[in-house]
Design a protein around this motif. Sequence first.
Motif, short mmCIF file in Angstrom:
data_model
loop_
_atom_site.label_atom_id
_atom_site.label_comp_id
_atom_site.label_asym_id
_atom_site.label_seq_id
_atom_site.Cartn_x
_atom_site.Cartn_y
_atom_site.Cartn_z
N GLU A 348 0.83 -1.19 0.00
CA GLU A 348 0.00 0.00 0.00
C GLU A 348 0.87 1.25 0.00
O GLU A 348 0.57 2.24 -0.68
N PHE A 349 1.97 1.21 0.78
CA PHE A 349 2.90 2.34 0.80
C PHE A 349 3.51 2.57 -0.59
O PHE A 349 3.63 3.71 -1.04
N GLU A 350 3.88 1.50 -1.26
CA GLU A 350 4.45 1.61 -2.60
C GLU A 350 3.45 2.21 -3.57
O GLU A 350 3.79 3.02 -4.44
N ARG A 351 2.15 1.84 -3.42
CA ARG A 351 1.12 2.36 -4.32
C ARG A 351 0.92 3.86 -4.14
O ARG A 351 0.64 4.58 -5.09
N LEU A 352 1.08 4.30 -2.89
CA LEU A 352 0.87 5.71 -2.59
C LEU A 352 2.13 6.56 -2.79
O LEU A 352 2.08 7.79 -2.64
N LYS A 355 7.43 10.32 -6.95
CA LYS A 355 8.83 10.60 -7.22
C LYS A 355 9.48 11.34 -6.05
O LYS A 355 10.67 11.20 -5.80
N ASP A 356 8.67 12.13 -5.34
CA ASP A 356 9.21 12.86 -4.20
C ASP A 356 9.54 11.94 -3.03
O ASP A 356 10.37 12.26 -2.18
N THR A 357 8.88 10.77 -2.97
CA THR A 357 9.14 9.83 -1.88
C THR A 357 10.51 9.18 -2.03
O THR A 357 11.22 8.97 -1.05
N HIS A 358 10.88 8.86 -3.27
CA HIS A 358 12.18 8.23 -3.55
C HIS A 358 12.90 9.05 -4.63
O HIS A 358 13.00 8.62 -5.79
N PRO A 359 13.38 10.25 -4.31
CA PRO A 359 13.94 11.13 -5.35
C PRO A 359 15.20 10.58 -6.02
O PRO A 359 15.38 10.76 -7.22
N GLU A 360 16.05 9.90 -5.28
CA GLU A 360 17.30 9.40 -5.87
C GLU A 360 17.02 8.29 -6.89
O GLU A 360 17.55 8.30 -8.00
N SER A 361 16.22 7.30 -6.50
CA SER A 361 15.94 6.20 -7.42
C SER A 361 15.13 6.69 -8.62
O SER A 361 15.35 6.26 -9.76
N ALA A 362 14.18 7.63 -8.37
CA ALA A 362 13.38 8.16 -9.48
C ALA A 362 14.28 8.91 -10.46
O ALA A 362 14.15 8.77 -11.68
N GLY A 363 15.21 9.69 -9.92
CA GLY A 363 16.12 10.43 -10.80
C GLY A 363 17.04 9.51 -11.57
O GLY A 363 17.31 9.73 -12.76
N PHE A 364 17.54 8.48 -10.92
CA PHE A 364 18.47 7.56 -11.59
C PHE A 364 17.79 6.84 -12.74
O PHE A 364 18.30 6.80 -13.86
N PHE A 365 16.63 6.24 -12.46
CA PHE A 365 15.96 5.47 -13.51
C PHE A 365 15.39 6.37 -14.60
O PHE A 365 15.20 5.93 -15.74
N GLY A 366 15.14 7.65 -14.26
CA GLY A 366 14.75 8.59 -15.30
C GLY A 366 15.89 8.82 -16.28
O GLY A 366 15.69 8.88 -17.50
N LYS A 367 17.11 8.95 -15.77
CA LYS A 367 18.28 9.11 -16.64
C LYS A 367 18.53 7.85 -17.47
O LYS A 367 18.92 7.94 -18.64
N VAL A 368 18.30 6.69 -16.86
CA VAL A 368 18.46 5.44 -17.62
C VAL A 368 17.50 5.40 -18.79
O VAL A 368 17.86 5.00 -19.91
N LYS A 369 16.25 5.82 -18.53
CA LYS A 369 15.24 5.81 -19.60
C LYS A 369 15.63 6.74 -20.73
O LYS A 369 15.50 6.40 -21.92
#
Length: 379
Positions: A348-352, A355-369
């Motif tokens: 449930e936490f993951e669903r809610l 990007k602001d919750t996990h900024p580093e991972s969101a930024g990294f995988f955005g660059k990968v994309k």
Amino acid sequence: MATAKRCYYEILEVERVASDGDLKSAFRKLAMKWHPDRNPGNKDCEHRFKEINEAYEVLKDPDKRAAYDRFGHAAFEHGMGGGGAGFGSDFGSAFADLFEGIFGMGSGRGRGSGRERGADLRYNMEIGLEEAFTGKTAQVRIPTSVSCEVCSGTGAKAGTRPKACPHCSGSGRIRHAQGFFTLERTCPACQGRGQVIENPCPNCSGAGRVTRERTLSVNIPAGVEDGTRIRLAGEGEAGVRGGPAGDLYIFLSLASHPFFQRDGADLHCRVPIAMVAATLGGEFEVPTIDGGKTRVKVPEGTQSGRRFRLQGKGMPILRARQVGDMYVQVMVETPQKLTKKQRELLQEFERLSSKDTHPESAGFFGKVKEFLGGRAGSA
């Protein structure tokens, strides 16, 4: 017709007012340059080398030099002096001066006292990090040679004394001529000591020392590091026949610590914390090297690997009134063996999450994309 002899000062390439040190230095330099072994088969070099030796043999002797300065070469003609011998009986002393200066090999003069310095000793000691922090006084037991109390270290029976070696006249060295050179070796009768003992001490068999186990007190200052060497002067092996004792060297090594790792004056430790504490913030207690404990506050959103500095909680600096720091590195622990309810809550936490919750991972995988998309476009 006889060839006129060259001036000794000219041969050594020095002025007439040259000091003894200047003469010796010039002789060493020229003797090395013109030595026959460095110039095999060169007759001119042999002649020059003989000239250099002859000149130095005269000028290094104050009396011969004074006679030469007044009368020149005539002072040593018709049996009046020792110049012109080329490779006579005094050659060995001149060549010994050359060896002494270049190779550090003495001629043996001044030896023969029979007294020899005792050997240095090494003792390896392991201490704990806490002991290195506070310092300590340790007792060590060392088997070593000590001066014989019966003969006071002379090696001779009570009422007698060592005598000068008759083979070397007490010098400890024996010289003999061998063709081109005068050679010198250790006297085999006294092993270079210059003395012999006709009536050895029954307690030490003439050695002047006996083996004993000694207990010594070693002061270990606060702040010592791994590999620190402590010297105890005169606490090594006793000298031979009354000679000075050697030194004792204590080499320290630090045992590994279950909690701290040391880096100079700083201490480091790693502390695992729960994911919830890292996410929401919190605090925990850690021990300190002085036996106490301190609290570390963890701010909200702390990431794994973050370090916290505790000023003045490290090791003292040896011979300085300063103390290092302590660094606490937190490692966020991922939960394991979740219950069904815990798993549902995390899902449930993951669903809610955003990007602001996990900024580093969101930024990294955005660059990968973006990277992979750029490669597809170029293809």
